[in-house]
Design a protein around this motif. Structure first.
Motif, PDB file in Angstrom:
ATOM      1  N   GLU A   9       1.947   3.302   3.525  1.00  0.00           N
ATOM      2  CA  GLU A   9       3.005   2.444   2.985  1.00  0.00           C
ATOM      3  C   GLU A   9       3.286   2.767   1.515  1.00  0.00           C
ATOM      4  O   GLU A   9       4.439   2.732   1.094  1.00  0.00           O
ATOM      5  CB  GLU A   9       2.653   0.970   3.164  1.00  0.00           C
ATOM      6  N   LEU A  10       2.252   3.073   0.751  1.00  0.00           N
ATOM      7  CA  LEU A  10       2.479   3.464  -0.647  1.00  0.00           C
ATOM      8  C   LEU A  10       3.170   4.816  -0.735  1.00  0.00           C
ATOM      9  O   LEU A  10       4.017   5.030  -1.603  1.00  0.00           O
ATOM     10  CB  LEU A  10       1.164   3.501  -1.427  1.00  0.00           C
ATOM     11  N   LEU A  11       2.828   5.714   0.165  1.00  0.00           N
ATOM     12  CA  LEU A  11       3.494   7.015   0.200  1.00  0.00           C
ATOM     13  C   LEU A  11       4.972   6.845   0.537  1.00  0.00           C
ATOM     14  O   LEU A  11       5.842   7.461  -0.078  1.00  0.00           O
ATOM     15  CB  LEU A  11       2.816   7.945   1.207  1.00  0.00           C
ATOM     16  N   TYR A  14       6.704   5.502  -2.477  1.00  0.00           N
ATOM     17  CA  TYR A  14       6.892   6.550  -3.486  1.00  0.00           C
ATOM     18  C   TYR A  14       7.985   7.548  -3.081  1.00  0.00           C
ATOM     19  O   TYR A  14       8.769   7.972  -3.922  1.00  0.00           O
ATOM     20  CB  TYR A  14       5.571   7.280  -3.740  1.00  0.00           C
ATOM     21  N   THR A  15       8.053   7.896  -1.813  1.00  0.00           N
ATOM     22  CA  THR A  15       9.016   8.919  -1.392  1.00  0.00           C
ATOM     23  C   THR A  15      10.401   8.352  -1.060  1.00  0.00           C
ATOM     24  O   THR A  15      11.410   8.993  -1.335  1.00  0.00           O
ATOM     25  CB  THR A  15       8.492   9.708  -0.173  1.00  0.00           C
ATOM     26  N   VAL A  16      10.440   7.135  -0.488  1.00  0.00           N
ATOM     27  CA  VAL A  16      11.708   6.558  -0.050  1.00  0.00           C
ATOM     28  C   VAL A  16      12.216   5.490  -1.022  1.00  0.00           C
ATOM     29  O   VAL A  16      13.411   5.253  -1.124  1.00  0.00           O
ATOM     30  CB  VAL A  16      11.569   5.966   1.378  1.00  0.00           C
ATOM     31  N   GLY A  17      11.301   4.839  -1.711  1.00  0.00           N
ATOM     32  CA  GLY A  17      11.697   3.793  -2.663  1.00  0.00           C
ATOM     33  C   GLY A  17      11.634   2.391  -2.113  1.00  0.00           C
ATOM     34  O   GLY A  17      11.970   1.437  -2.804  1.00  0.00           O
ATOM     35  N   ARG A  23       6.924  -5.383  -1.135  1.00  0.00           N
ATOM     36  CA  ARG A  23       8.214  -5.920  -1.583  1.00  0.00           C
ATOM     37  C   ARG A  23       8.034  -6.336  -3.036  1.00  0.00           C
ATOM     38  O   ARG A  23       7.645  -7.470  -3.328  1.00  0.00           O
ATOM     39  CB  ARG A  23       8.632  -7.093  -0.718  1.00  0.00           C
ATOM     40  N   ILE A  24       8.316  -5.409  -3.906  1.00  0.00           N
ATOM     41  CA  ILE A  24       8.092  -5.635  -5.330  1.00  0.00           C
ATOM     42  C   ILE A  24       9.423  -5.594  -6.073  1.00  0.00           C
ATOM     43  O   ILE A  24      10.373  -4.962  -5.612  1.00  0.00           O
ATOM     44  CB  ILE A  24       7.103  -4.607  -5.920  1.00  0.00           C
ATOM     45  N   PRO A  25       9.494  -6.277  -7.206  1.00  0.00           N
ATOM     46  CA  PRO A  25      10.731  -6.284  -7.988  1.00  0.00           C
ATOM     47  C   PRO A  25      11.125  -4.868  -8.430  1.00  0.00           C
ATOM     48  O   PRO A  25      10.256  -4.003  -8.606  1.00  0.00           O
ATOM     49  CB  PRO A  25      10.386  -7.154  -9.200  1.00  0.00           C
ATOM     50  N   PRO A  26      12.424  -4.618  -8.620  1.00  0.00           N
ATOM     51  CA  PRO A  26      12.901  -3.284  -9.004  1.00  0.00           C
ATOM     52  C   PRO A  26      12.246  -2.736 -10.276  1.00  0.00           C
ATOM     53  O   PRO A  26      11.945  -1.544 -10.344  1.00  0.00           O
ATOM     54  CB  PRO A  26      14.409  -3.477  -9.212  1.00  0.00           C
ATOM     55  N   GLN A  27      12.002  -3.591 -11.275  1.00  0.00           N
ATOM     56  CA  GLN A  27      11.388  -3.105 -12.513  1.00  0.00           C
ATOM     57  C   GLN A  27       9.941  -2.670 -12.292  1.00  0.00           C
ATOM     58  O   GLN A  27       9.463  -1.742 -12.938  1.00  0.00           O
ATOM     59  CB  GLN A  27      11.494  -4.140 -13.650  1.00  0.00           C
ATOM     60  N   THR A  30      10.156   0.779 -10.612  1.00  0.00           N
ATOM     61  CA  THR A  30      10.420   1.795 -11.639  1.00  0.00           C
ATOM     62  C   THR A  30       9.149   2.120 -12.406  1.00  0.00           C
ATOM     63  O   THR A  30       8.843   3.284 -12.655  1.00  0.00           O
ATOM     64  CB  THR A  30      11.519   1.294 -12.606  1.00  0.00           C
ATOM     65  N   SER A  31       8.395   1.086 -12.756  1.00  0.00           N
ATOM     66  CA  SER A  31       7.134   1.288 -13.468  1.00  0.00           C
ATOM     67  C   SER A  31       6.135   2.075 -12.611  1.00  0.00           C
ATOM     68  O   SER A  31       5.403   2.927 -13.120  1.00  0.00           O
ATOM     69  CB  SER A  31       6.542  -0.066 -13.861  1.00  0.00           C
ATOM     70  N   PHE A  32       6.116   1.810 -11.305  1.00  0.00           N
ATOM     71  CA  PHE A  32       5.250   2.543 -10.378  1.00  0.00           C
ATOM     72  C   PHE A  32       5.546   4.040 -10.445  1.00  0.00           C
ATOM     73  O   PHE A  32       4.647   4.854 -10.589  1.00  0.00           O
ATOM     74  CB  PHE A  32       5.441   1.997  -8.959  1.00  0.00           C
TER      75      PHE A  32
END
Length: 102
Positions: A9-11, A14-17, A23-27, A30-32
């Motif tokens: 799920e993290l991959l 990272y690859t798809v966004g 389900r994390i906020p957009p900011q 971006t920080s990730f």
């Protein structure tokens, strides 16, 4: 240093966004992405300690697990497979995004 993401799920995040599990906020997303790039660019562990905004810390009760700040509430948890005896260079394995620090 080398970075690996074994968590599917993290991959995907990272690859798809996006990911159903994260389900994390957009900011925070971006920080990730920014933190992963910093990890990839780091030559050794000292590069991570030098960056105060990361708040890079060893997690209590864990041999090789660390956290890095993504935001005030979110942390990126990683483990490190050390490649040298001094424990300064290794493969960083991204394990989890957690929000239990709020």
């Amino acid at each position: 240093m080398e970075v690996a993401i074994y968590n599917k799920e993290l991959l995907k995040l990272y690859t798809v966004g996006k990911s159903k599990k994260y389900r994390i906020p957009p900011q925070v997303l971006t920080s990730f992405f920014e933190v992963v790039e910093i990890l990839k660019a780091a030559k050794d562990i000292y590069d991570l300690w030098k960056e105060p905004s990361l708040n890079f810390k060893h997690l209590v009760n864990s041999k090789a697990r660390y956290s890095l700040r993504l935001s005030g509430k979110y942390r990126l948890e990683v483990s490190i497979d050390w490649e040298n005896e001094q424990k300064t260079i290794g493969i960083i394995c991204i394990e989890e995004i957690s929000s239990h620090y709020s």
